[in-house]
Design a protein around this motif. Sequence first.
Motif, PDB file in Angstrom:
ATOM      1  N   VAL A  16      55.964  23.914  18.109  1.00 16.62           N
ATOM      2  CA  VAL A  16      55.509  24.824  19.161  1.00 16.62           C
ATOM      3  C   VAL A  16      56.675  25.403  19.944  1.00 16.62           C
ATOM      4  O   VAL A  16      56.700  26.596  20.263  1.00 16.62           O
ATOM      5  CB  VAL A  16      54.539  24.085  20.112  1.00 16.62           C
ATOM      6  N   TRP A  17      57.667  24.582  20.239  1.00 21.17           N
ATOM      7  CA  TRP A  17      58.796  25.075  21.034  1.00 21.17           C
ATOM      8  C   TRP A  17      59.621  26.093  20.253  1.00 21.17           C
ATOM      9  O   TRP A  17      60.085  27.079  20.818  1.00 21.17           O
ATOM     10  CB  TRP A  17      59.660  23.903  21.491  1.00 21.17           C
ATOM     11  N   ALA A 129      52.999  37.007  20.135  1.00 15.91           N
ATOM     12  CA  ALA A 129      52.330  35.961  20.917  1.00 15.91           C
ATOM     13  C   ALA A 129      51.071  35.427  20.245  1.00 15.91           C
ATOM     14  O   ALA A 129      50.896  34.209  20.145  1.00 15.91           O
ATOM     15  CB  ALA A 129      52.024  36.475  22.322  1.00 15.91           C
ATOM     16  N   PRO A 130      50.143  36.282  19.748  1.00 16.49           N
ATOM     17  CA  PRO A 130      48.953  35.732  19.085  1.00 16.49           C
ATOM     18  C   PRO A 130      49.293  34.871  17.875  1.00 16.49           C
ATOM     19  O   PRO A 130      48.617  33.877  17.605  1.00 16.49           O
ATOM     20  CB  PRO A 130      48.166  36.983  18.671  1.00 16.49           C
ATOM     21  N   THR A 131      50.334  35.244  17.128  1.00 18.02           N
ATOM     22  CA  THR A 131      50.715  34.469  15.957  1.00 18.02           C
ATOM     23  C   THR A 131      51.146  33.060  16.338  1.00 18.02           C
ATOM     24  O   THR A 131      50.803  32.080  15.676  1.00 18.02           O
ATOM     25  CB  THR A 131      51.857  35.180  15.201  1.00 18.02           C
ATOM     26  N   VAL A 132      51.887  32.948  17.449  1.00 17.54           N
ATOM     27  CA  VAL A 132      52.352  31.633  17.904  1.00 17.54           C
ATOM     28  C   VAL A 132      51.227  30.863  18.596  1.00 17.54           C
ATOM     29  O   VAL A 132      51.005  29.677  18.329  1.00 17.54           O
ATOM     30  CB  VAL A 132      53.553  31.794  18.854  1.00 17.54           C
ATOM     31  N   LEU A 133      50.490  31.538  19.475  1.00 16.84           N
ATOM     32  CA  LEU A 133      49.492  30.846  20.290  1.00 16.84           C
ATOM     33  C   LEU A 133      48.321  30.314  19.473  1.00 16.84           C
ATOM     34  O   LEU A 133      47.615  29.412  19.929  1.00 16.84           O
ATOM     35  CB  LEU A 133      48.975  31.779  21.384  1.00 16.84           C
ATOM     36  N   ALA A 134      48.114  30.834  18.274  1.00 13.65           N
ATOM     37  CA  ALA A 134      47.066  30.301  17.412  1.00 13.65           C
ATOM     38  C   ALA A 134      47.328  28.844  17.048  1.00 13.65           C
ATOM     39  O   ALA A 134      46.421  28.129  16.629  1.00 13.65           O
ATOM     40  CB  ALA A 134      46.965  31.133  16.141  1.00 13.65           C
ATOM     41  N   HIS A 135      48.556  28.381  17.247  1.00 14.72           N
ATOM     42  CA  HIS A 135      48.943  27.016  16.888  1.00 14.72           C
ATOM     43  C   HIS A 135      49.233  26.160  18.119  1.00 14.72           C
ATOM     44  O   HIS A 135      49.819  25.088  18.009  1.00 14.72           O
ATOM     45  CB  HIS A 135      50.173  27.054  15.985  1.00 14.72           C
ATOM     46  N   ARG A 140      47.777  24.272  26.766  1.00 10.16           N
ATOM     47  CA  ARG A 140      49.200  24.619  26.900  1.00 10.16           C
ATOM     48  C   ARG A 140      49.454  26.103  26.641  1.00 10.16           C
ATOM     49  O   ARG A 140      50.604  26.535  26.661  1.00 10.16           O
ATOM     50  CB  ARG A 140      50.030  23.780  25.920  1.00 10.16           C
ATOM     51  N   ARG A 141      48.407  26.867  26.398  1.00  2.24           N
ATOM     52  CA  ARG A 141      48.624  28.266  26.026  1.00  2.24           C
ATOM     53  C   ARG A 141      49.176  29.104  27.173  1.00  2.24           C
ATOM     54  O   ARG A 141      49.931  30.052  26.950  1.00  2.24           O
ATOM     55  CB  ARG A 141      47.324  28.879  25.504  1.00  2.24           C
ATOM     56  N   GLY A 274      51.588  31.648  33.842  1.00  2.00           N
ATOM     57  CA  GLY A 274      51.048  30.793  32.792  1.00  2.00           C
ATOM     58  C   GLY A 274      50.688  29.416  33.311  1.00  2.00           C
ATOM     59  O   GLY A 274      49.646  28.852  32.952  1.00  2.00           O
ATOM     60  N   HIS A 275      51.533  28.858  34.193  1.00  2.00           N
ATOM     61  CA  HIS A 275      51.245  27.550  34.789  1.00  2.00           C
ATOM     62  C   HIS A 275      49.989  27.618  35.650  1.00  2.00           C
ATOM     63  O   HIS A 275      49.129  26.718  35.596  1.00  2.00           O
ATOM     64  CB  HIS A 275      52.440  27.100  35.625  1.00  2.00           C
TER      65      HIS A 275
END
Length: 405
Positions: A16-17, A129-135, A140-141, A274-275
């Motif tokens: 994720v990071w 962003a959608p490609t990464v956030l799907a995982h 934590r999104r 985001g937080h």
Amino acid sequence: MQRAVVNGPIPPAFNVWRGALAGASASLVGIGLARFAYTPLLPAIVSAHWFPASTAAYLGAANLGGYLAGALAGGWLARRFDATSVLRAMMLLATVAFVACAFPVSFLWFFVWRFASGLAGGALMVLAAPTVLAHVSPSRRGFASGAIFSGIGLGIVASGTIVPILLRQGLMETWLGLAAISLALTAVAWNGWPGRGESAAQHTTHHTRHGQTYPAASLRALYTEYALNAVGLVPHMIFLVDFVARGLGKGLDAGAQYWVLFGLGAIVGPLLTGHLADRAGFGPALRAAFVLQIAAVALLAVVRGPAALIVSSVVVGAFVPGIVALVLGRINELLAHHPAAQKGAWSAATTSFAVLQAVAAYGLSFLFAHDGGNYTALFVIGAASLALALAVDLFAALRLGPKQA
């Protein structure tokens, strides 16, 4: 009969990071540098007699046009190729565009490559962003999306710090230096994107409940709010430096200092929003964002002191990428039971933002030129647009109820 909703684990092969770092690199290259680095380069381009001032302004507009094309084409490309290949190709395209712009062959040459850099930025904004956030797990999104879009702020700061340093070596060397930075960031992001198998595994963990309604009305309201928010940001994005330098008579150096503050706000803004979204939900966080933006934009219509300038610059700067993270998260919330529709909805939202941003940029520039340089009117229009966005959101909440609005 309802189908069970299975929440499987995040595929272990995906880090994720590293994904967030890849996303941040993409937003830094595609938006932070490809768009915002042109602002401090514009006077140098005119001074070096590459192009006259009137022509150079059209070259700036070429990037906005390309951004709109990229926002429209990103989803189409991802459907025909895997998203990872498209993301890598777009970062390489932005890098090549920087190299090409080091050689002012002709106006058409430069226009095409500025358009290409905008196209890369639009596609990267739609897909990264959608490609990464799907995982990423839903809890934590907010933070992950904030980390991704902080790259925009890093690019704004770089435009106010690194570009002036590079310009001491020459204009051609500056473009090549930006290309080198872009290539390095492309290399950093290269292996951070999820693979095809990981993406398919994530999507198979979601199923739609029988009878679950598609939140079309809520999405239309969100697209409208996001587009209106784009109008509210334009006075700062285009006129802040000029307002400080000429409107207040403080000079270009002071204007550049406030632009750096604007960029610093853009770095921390998406992380903070985001937080907040992780704790309060994306809907309430979005409404809080509208209120803060209204106050920050309207502030410069009535107060011109250093404290007001600092607060307004930092707060509005924070929401240039911060609002992006919030709207993307809100789309994911609304379409939690329709994961296949999330990328299409995000593409539609990005397109609505790009269209009204371009319209507002040209419209406010026209108004400014024909209104005797009235900066106050610009900030009033920006604040009014944000207030209208808040009204649309509240109306949708009252009409559609808390589940959809």
